[in-house]
Scaffold this active site. Structure first.
Site, PDB file in Angstrom:
ATOM      1  N   HIS A  62      -2.754   1.448  -1.682  1.00 28.09           N
ATOM      2  CA  HIS A  62      -4.089   1.503  -1.073  1.00 28.09           C
ATOM      3  C   HIS A  62      -3.980   1.228   0.417  1.00 28.09           C
ATOM      4  CE1 HIS A  62      -3.688  -2.801  -1.929  1.00 28.09           C
ATOM      5  NE2 HIS A  62      -4.765  -3.068  -1.218  1.00 28.09           N
ATOM      6  N   HIS A  79      -5.159  -1.027   2.608  1.00 23.87           N
ATOM      7  CA  HIS A  79      -5.233  -2.316   3.306  1.00 23.87           C
ATOM      8  C   HIS A  79      -3.989  -2.533   4.182  1.00 23.87           C
ATOM      9  CE1 HIS A  79      -8.412  -4.246   0.425  1.00 23.87           C
ATOM     10  NE2 HIS A  79      -8.954  -3.514   1.377  1.00 23.87           N
ATOM     11  N   ASP A  81      -2.133  -4.965   4.882  1.00 22.11           N
ATOM     12  CA  ASP A  81      -0.986  -5.699   4.332  1.00 22.11           C
ATOM     13  C   ASP A  81      -0.227  -4.876   3.281  1.00 22.11           C
ATOM     14  OD1 ASP A  81      -3.319  -6.168   2.645  1.00 22.11           O
ATOM     15  OD2 ASP A  81      -2.089  -7.603   1.535  1.00 22.11           O
ATOM     16  N   HIS A  82      -0.562  -3.570   3.192  1.00 18.54           N
ATOM     17  CA  HIS A  82       0.173  -2.668   2.296  1.00 18.54           C
ATOM     18  C   HIS A  82       0.723  -1.446   3.022  1.00 18.54           C
ATOM     19  CE1 HIS A  82      -1.163  -4.808  -1.417  1.00 18.54           C
ATOM     20  NE2 HIS A  82      -2.017  -5.270  -0.507  1.00 18.54           N
ATOM     21  N   HIS A 120     -10.505  -2.388  -6.433  1.00 20.04           N
ATOM     22  CA  HIS A 120     -10.225  -3.250  -5.271  1.00 20.04           C
ATOM     23  C   HIS A 120     -10.525  -2.453  -3.988  1.00 20.04           C
ATOM     24  CE1 HIS A 120      -7.957  -6.139  -2.804  1.00 20.04           C
ATOM     25  NE2 HIS A 120      -7.220  -5.151  -2.340  1.00 20.04           N
ATOM     26  N   ASP A 133      -2.776  -4.227  -5.545  1.00 17.24           N
ATOM     27  CA  ASP A 133      -3.703  -5.345  -5.697  1.00 17.24           C
ATOM     28  C   ASP A 133      -4.688  -5.116  -6.851  1.00 17.24           C
ATOM     29  OD1 ASP A 133      -2.486  -6.458  -3.513  1.00 17.24           O
ATOM     30  OD2 ASP A 133      -4.189  -6.238  -2.148  1.00 17.24           O
TER      31      ASP A 133
HETATM   32 FE    FE Z   1      -3.017  -7.040  -0.521  1.00 12.18          FE
HETATM   33 ZN    ZN Z   2      -5.583  -5.132  -0.870  1.00 10.12          ZN
END
Ligand code: FE
Ligand code: ZN
Length: 243
Positions: free
Chosen positions: A56, A58, A60-61, A114, A133
């Site tokens: 996804h 985000h 942090d990914h 999410h 996540d």
């Molecule tokens: Fe995350």
């Molecule tokens: Zn996430």
């Protein structure tokens, strides 16, 4: 079946980046939050990085996408429904698509909840699920973009995978999740046993990921919710839980 290694690269406060060595010396990077630890691990392990698999959008990914792609020339695979937000995306995938890595077929599952376009990658021949996540040990991802109905459908899809599947999620949230899970099911014996086990693991500084799907079916209050309403209530309660 050749042996398959999945290497764990810890990053940021509690992220896990996975290097899936699908053939000797060749790896796909799952959800690179950052680039440096990934490039350093690949050098140390002698791995050529051929793919990035994003679950996804985000940061942090996907934060490491551009630099890893520039350094390795790898192909970036990510969720079609979030295509505009995945840096360097080369191949947009959705439910039913297959990502072939060496001898391993990765089945793409749409698990939007999410985030609205979230996908997971299931490699049956490696007993491996990379779920970002969506599902955590004894927990699940927060509902930022989807509804409880979406989450119910996503978790139902993951529950139906073979119970021996190893789950590679993207965060070490296990201890906090276990405390919440016990507040929901204080008399669940497998859950109590698992809480003791993960407490010991964390005290020794060990990771609790990956884990088997079978453990989740026995201990995860979100997978064990019987209705959308029950799931919605548990998700709301977790959002404000102070264990
Ligand atoms: Fe995350
Ligand atoms: Zn996430």
């Amino acid at each position: 079946m050749p042996e398959v290694f999945v290497h764990r690269v810890p990053a940021l406060a509690d992220n896990y980046i996975w290097l899936f060595e699908y053939a000797p010396g060749f790896a796909a990077v799952v959800d690179p939050a950052v680039a440096d630890p990934v490039l350093e691990a690949a050098r140390r392990l002698g791995l050529r990085l051929t793919h990035i698999l994003n679950t996804h959008w985000h940061p942090d990914h996907v934060g490491g996408n551009d630099r890893i792609k520039a350094a390795s020339g790898c192909q970036v695979v990510g969720p079609a429904r979030e295509a505009g937000r995945i840096p360097g995306l080369d191949r947009a995938v959705d439910e039913g698509d297959v990502v072939r890595l060496g001898d391993h077929d990765g089945h793409v599952l749409f698990v939007g909840a999410h985030t609205a376009g979230h996908v997971a990658y299931h490699f049956p021949s490696a007993d491996a699920l990379f779920c970002g996540d969506t599902l955590f040990a004894m927990g699940c991802g927060r509902l930022f973009e989807g509804t409880a109905q979406d989450l119910f459908a996503a978790l139902g899809k993951l529950s139906a995978l073979p119970p021996e599947t190893r789950v590679f999620c993207a965060h070490e949230y296990t201890l906090a999740n276990a405390r919440f899970a016990l507040s929901v099911e204080p008399d669940n014996a497998p859950l109590k046993a698992r809480y003791r086990q993960v407490q010991e693991q964390r005290a020794r500084g060990e990771a609790t990921v990956p884990f088997r799907l079978a453990e989740e079916l026995a201990t995860n209050p979100f997978l064990r919710a019987g209705t959308v309403e029950e799931l919605a209530e548990r998700r709301r309660a977790k959002d404000v839980f102070r264990g």
